[in-house]
Design a protein around this motif. Structure first.
Motif, PDB file in Angstrom:
ATOM      1  N   TYR A 193      59.518  63.783  -2.856  1.00 21.25           N
ATOM      2  CA  TYR A 193      61.035  63.332  -3.130  1.00 21.25           C
ATOM      3  C   TYR A 193      61.806  64.317  -3.478  1.00 21.25           C
ATOM      4  O   TYR A 193      62.919  64.698  -2.866  1.00 21.25           O
ATOM      5  CB  TYR A 193      60.963  62.216  -4.108  1.00 21.25           C
ATOM      6  CG  TYR A 193      62.465  62.092  -4.807  1.00 21.25           C
ATOM      7  CD1 TYR A 193      63.456  61.609  -3.887  1.00 21.25           C
ATOM      8  CD2 TYR A 193      62.811  62.401  -6.125  1.00 21.25           C
ATOM      9  CE1 TYR A 193      64.888  61.489  -4.524  1.00 21.25           C
ATOM     10  CE2 TYR A 193      64.003  62.244  -6.322  1.00 21.25           C
ATOM     11  CZ  TYR A 193      65.021  61.666  -5.686  1.00 21.25           C
ATOM     12  OH  TYR A 193      66.283  61.589  -6.424  1.00 21.25           O
ATOM     13  N   VAL A 194      61.028  65.227  -4.250  1.00 20.13           N
ATOM     14  CA  VAL A 194      62.152  66.411  -4.767  1.00 20.13           C
ATOM     15  C   VAL A 194      62.207  67.595  -3.619  1.00 20.13           C
ATOM     16  O   VAL A 194      63.194  67.951  -3.666  1.00 20.13           O
ATOM     17  CB  VAL A 194      61.177  67.121  -6.300  1.00 20.13           C
ATOM     18  CG1 VAL A 194      61.892  68.312  -6.198  1.00 20.13           C
ATOM     19  CG2 VAL A 194      61.223  66.260  -7.267  1.00 20.13           C
ATOM     20  N   GLU A 373      54.908  51.274 -15.935  1.00 16.66           N
ATOM     21  CA  GLU A 373      55.544  52.283 -16.123  1.00 16.66           C
ATOM     22  C   GLU A 373      56.658  52.202 -15.434  1.00 16.66           C
ATOM     23  O   GLU A 373      57.897  52.960 -16.251  1.00 16.66           O
ATOM     24  CB  GLU A 373      54.694  53.169 -14.946  1.00 16.66           C
ATOM     25  CG  GLU A 373      53.589  54.107 -15.377  1.00 16.66           C
ATOM     26  CD  GLU A 373      53.144  54.985 -14.300  1.00 16.66           C
ATOM     27  OE1 GLU A 373      53.339  54.929 -13.051  1.00 16.66           O
ATOM     28  OE2 GLU A 373      52.114  55.674 -14.549  1.00 16.66           O
ATOM     29  N   MET A 374      57.207  51.434 -14.794  1.00 17.32           N
ATOM     30  CA  MET A 374      58.640  51.192 -14.465  1.00 17.32           C
ATOM     31  C   MET A 374      59.419  50.561 -15.725  1.00 17.32           C
ATOM     32  O   MET A 374      60.354  51.050 -15.792  1.00 17.32           O
ATOM     33  CB  MET A 374      58.703  49.957 -13.143  1.00 17.32           C
ATOM     34  CG  MET A 374      57.839  50.254 -12.155  1.00 17.32           C
ATOM     35  SD  MET A 374      58.114  48.774 -10.962  1.00 17.32           S
ATOM     36  CE  MET A 374      56.631  49.118  -9.658  1.00 17.32           C
ATOM     37  N   MET A 406      62.953  57.378  -8.935  1.00 16.41           N
ATOM     38  CA  MET A 406      61.625  57.343  -9.207  1.00 16.41           C
ATOM     39  C   MET A 406      60.987  56.064  -9.673  1.00 16.41           C
ATOM     40  O   MET A 406      59.907  55.732  -9.139  1.00 16.41           O
ATOM     41  CB  MET A 406      61.428  58.088 -10.825  1.00 16.41           C
ATOM     42  CG  MET A 406      62.047  59.373 -10.802  1.00 16.41           C
ATOM     43  SD  MET A 406      61.816  60.763  -9.480  1.00 16.41           S
ATOM     44  CE  MET A 406      60.139  61.505 -10.246  1.00 16.41           C
ATOM     45  N   PHE A 407      61.841  55.074  -9.982  1.00 16.42           N
ATOM     46  CA  PHE A 407      61.733  53.788 -10.143  1.00 16.42           C
ATOM     47  C   PHE A 407      61.269  53.140  -8.597  1.00 16.42           C
ATOM     48  O   PHE A 407      60.117  52.470  -8.233  1.00 16.42           O
ATOM     49  CB  PHE A 407      62.749  53.003 -10.546  1.00 16.42           C
ATOM     50  CG  PHE A 407      62.596  51.393 -10.712  1.00 16.42           C
ATOM     51  CD1 PHE A 407      61.837  50.741 -11.857  1.00 16.42           C
ATOM     52  CD2 PHE A 407      62.995  50.671  -9.530  1.00 16.42           C
ATOM     53  CE1 PHE A 407      61.685  49.495 -11.796  1.00 16.42           C
ATOM     54  CE2 PHE A 407      62.774  49.331  -9.587  1.00 16.42           C
ATOM     55  CZ  PHE A 407      62.358  48.631 -10.713  1.00 16.42           C
ATOM     56  N   LEU A 408      62.014  53.382  -7.532  1.00 19.94           N
ATOM     57  CA  LEU A 408      61.704  53.028  -6.342  1.00 19.94           C
ATOM     58  C   LEU A 408      60.613  53.696  -5.837  1.00 19.94           C
ATOM     59  O   LEU A 408      59.709  52.999  -5.006  1.00 19.94           O
ATOM     60  CB  LEU A 408      63.034  53.432  -5.264  1.00 19.94           C
ATOM     61  CG  LEU A 408      64.180  52.887  -5.807  1.00 19.94           C
ATOM     62  CD1 LEU A 408      65.368  53.308  -4.715  1.00 19.94           C
ATOM     63  CD2 LEU A 408      64.222  51.046  -5.602  1.00 19.94           C
ATOM     64  N   VAL A 414      53.123  50.620  -5.558  1.00 17.96           N
ATOM     65  CA  VAL A 414      52.506  49.343  -5.793  1.00 17.96           C
ATOM     66  C   VAL A 414      51.971  48.947  -4.302  1.00 17.96           C
ATOM     67  O   VAL A 414      50.979  48.450  -4.250  1.00 17.96           O
ATOM     68  CB  VAL A 414      53.430  48.388  -6.216  1.00 17.96           C
ATOM     69  CG1 VAL A 414      52.886  46.901  -6.157  1.00 17.96           C
ATOM     70  CG2 VAL A 414      53.814  48.732  -7.695  1.00 17.96           C
ATOM     71  N   PHE A 415      52.713  49.017  -3.321  1.00 11.75           N
ATOM     72  CA  PHE A 415      52.333  48.690  -1.892  1.00 11.75           C
ATOM     73  C   PHE A 415      51.263  49.645  -1.554  1.00 11.75           C
ATOM     74  O   PHE A 415      50.431  49.163  -0.615  1.00 11.75           O
ATOM     75  CB  PHE A 415      53.616  48.514  -0.987  1.00 11.75           C
ATOM     76  CG  PHE A 415      54.459  47.527  -1.520  1.00 11.75           C
ATOM     77  CD1 PHE A 415      54.320  46.465  -0.829  1.00 11.75           C
ATOM     78  CD2 PHE A 415      55.710  47.857  -2.077  1.00 11.75           C
ATOM     79  CE1 PHE A 415      55.230  45.286  -1.263  1.00 11.75           C
ATOM     80  CE2 PHE A 415      56.604  46.831  -2.245  1.00 11.75           C
ATOM     81  CZ  PHE A 415      56.349  45.429  -1.967  1.00 11.75           C
TER      82      PHE A 415
END
Length: 436
Positions: A193-194, A373-374, A406-408, A414-415
């Motif tokens: 992502y970064v 963690e979320m 980061m939450f997303l 999870v998936f």
């Protein structure tokens, strides 16, 4: 309907007690006391004493205060400065630059800490001023650090996994090794992502680092050797079957004290501060576990876990649908409770459901840690948000917004776990069988 009435009563008593400022552990005991008085004929006092003593005297639980103490010792060393010096030469040339030191630094420190807050504070106290000085975007500095610090809950030694293992009587060693690969995969997702953000954002204009030769990079890497040696001692002793988690934690404390002494940061003041900090945190978690054990017993007497499990079984949910229901449930719960409280408060009800659905308990431990963690970065109770606010003095809303990506990514993780369960189960299934 009877089960629904009991649930409503329990929730009403729980949130009334929590709303008046009662400690979480005492609030759980209060709910259990009310449930026992109203729905059973057992003598409540005797049951509570026996249950609290049994929950507090578990040998497996002794690993918890030792790992907490190790984290407290390392927090008071120069570890964060040394990690930044050792990591920054290797991270500077990657897409995203030195922001990766937030993620890699949190991953490394998580392997010797076990605490999300300790990871955030230790890495952040060095990386935030260094990254600001180099003009990296503030939202990326704050967001990546808030999110990556949650890796302290997954990468062993994880306090949440210890609590989960004690609660459902599973092998702590297997849970620890189940968290390694998913933790590294999640760190790689954060780094991806970064890298993408650095290529598409118009705000990405940091200062360019001076180039270093390979020999200079290797020379700087010597600063990483002490913490890497500590990781090898703690994790390696468990993997090779030489030590239980408790014994590995004791090795970690000794190693942490040696590391602090070698850096000149071990004084009588830092020793006593680390010991008192570990004592306070351990006492808080032990009280929550004792309260949860009493509540679990009270709920068992009322038949509530069995009733709720039967209710969900009657819905005829598939395994995937059940996991989605639990995902939403824990995200909502995480808005109001910390991770350890969420785990111990719900396991009495959730464990029969996942056993009936044929879900692997080791795998589910990693699933629940990702979701917990979320909760560390979701307002209003997200603990990492409070720690970050204290370090940066930004508004809570701003910090929460920076952590949304980061939450997303954690939701996506999870998936990934559901699609590739071997990420969590392969290592513990092939683990050399030593003591648990």
């Amino acid at each position: 309907m009877e089960n629904l009435s009991i649930v409503i009563l329990f929730l009403f008593v729980l949130f009334t007690l929590l709303g008046t400022g009662v400690w979480v552990g005492l609030a759980l005991m209060g709910v259990a006391w009310v449930g026992m008085e109203l729905f059973t004929t057992r003598p409540v006092g005797d049951v509570m004493l026996t249950t609290v003593w049994s929950a507090s005297s578990s040998w497996t639980l002794t690993a918890l205060p030792l790992f907490i103490w190790m984290g407290e010792i390392l927090y008071r060393t120069r570890l964060s400065e040394d990690m930044f010096k050792g990591l920054s030469p290797w991270m500077a040339r990657l897409p995203g630059g030195l922001v990766h030191t937030n993620i890699v630094g949190c991953t490394v420190f998580a392997a010797v800490s076990g605490s999300s807050a300790a990871t955030l504070t230790t890495v952040g106290k060095m990386s935030i001023p260094e990254l600001r000085k180099r003009k990296y975007p503030e939202n990326m500095i704050i967001g990546t650090l808030s999110g990556a610090a949650t890796l302290g809950l997954m990468i062993p030694p994880s306090l949440t996994l210890i609590v989960y293992g004690v609660t459902i009587n599973e092998s702590i060693t297997k849970l620890f090794f189940a968290g390694i690969v998913p933790g590294l995969v999640l760190a790689m997702m954060f780094m991806t992502y970064v890298a993408i953000y650095s290529k598409v954002s118009s705000k990405w204009r940091p200062d360019v680092e001076d180039p270093m030769t390979f020999a200079e990079k290797l020379q700087n890497s010597r600063f990483l050797l002490p913490v890497l040696a500590l990781i090898v001692v703690v994790i390696g002793s468990m993997y090779l079957g030489y030590a239980t988690p408790t014994e590995a934690a004791a090795f970690g404390v000794i190693g942490g004290l040696i590391l602090a002494a070698s850096q000149g940061s071990l004084t009588w003041k830092t020793f006593t501060e680390s010991l008192m900090g570990a004592t306070r945190t351990s006492a808080m978690i032990a009280l929550i576990l004792a309260g949860a054990a009493f509540l679990s017993l009270a709920m068992g007497f009322t038949g509530l876990p069995r009733g709720l499990a039967n209710l969900i079984a009657a819905w005829d949910l598939s395994r995937f649908e059940l996991l989605m229901v639990l995902l939403v449930f824990y995200i909502i719960l995480g808005c109001f409770l910390d991770g350890i409280s969420s785990v111990v408060l719900t396991m009495a009800v959730v464990e029969p459901m996942i056993r009936a659905a044929g879900i692997d308990l080791i795998w589910f431990g990693i699933f629940i840690v990702v979701v917990v963690e979320m909760a560390q970065i979701t307002p209003p109770i997200g603990f990492n948000l409070f720690v970050m606010q204290g370090m940066t003095h930004h508004e809570m809303g701003y910090i929460a917004r920076t952590a949304v990506p980061m939450f997303l990514i954690m939701v996506l993780m999870v998936f990934v776990l559901i699609l590739f369960p071997d990420l969590a189960t392969w290592l513990p299934d092939n683990l050399r069988q030593g003591p648990n």
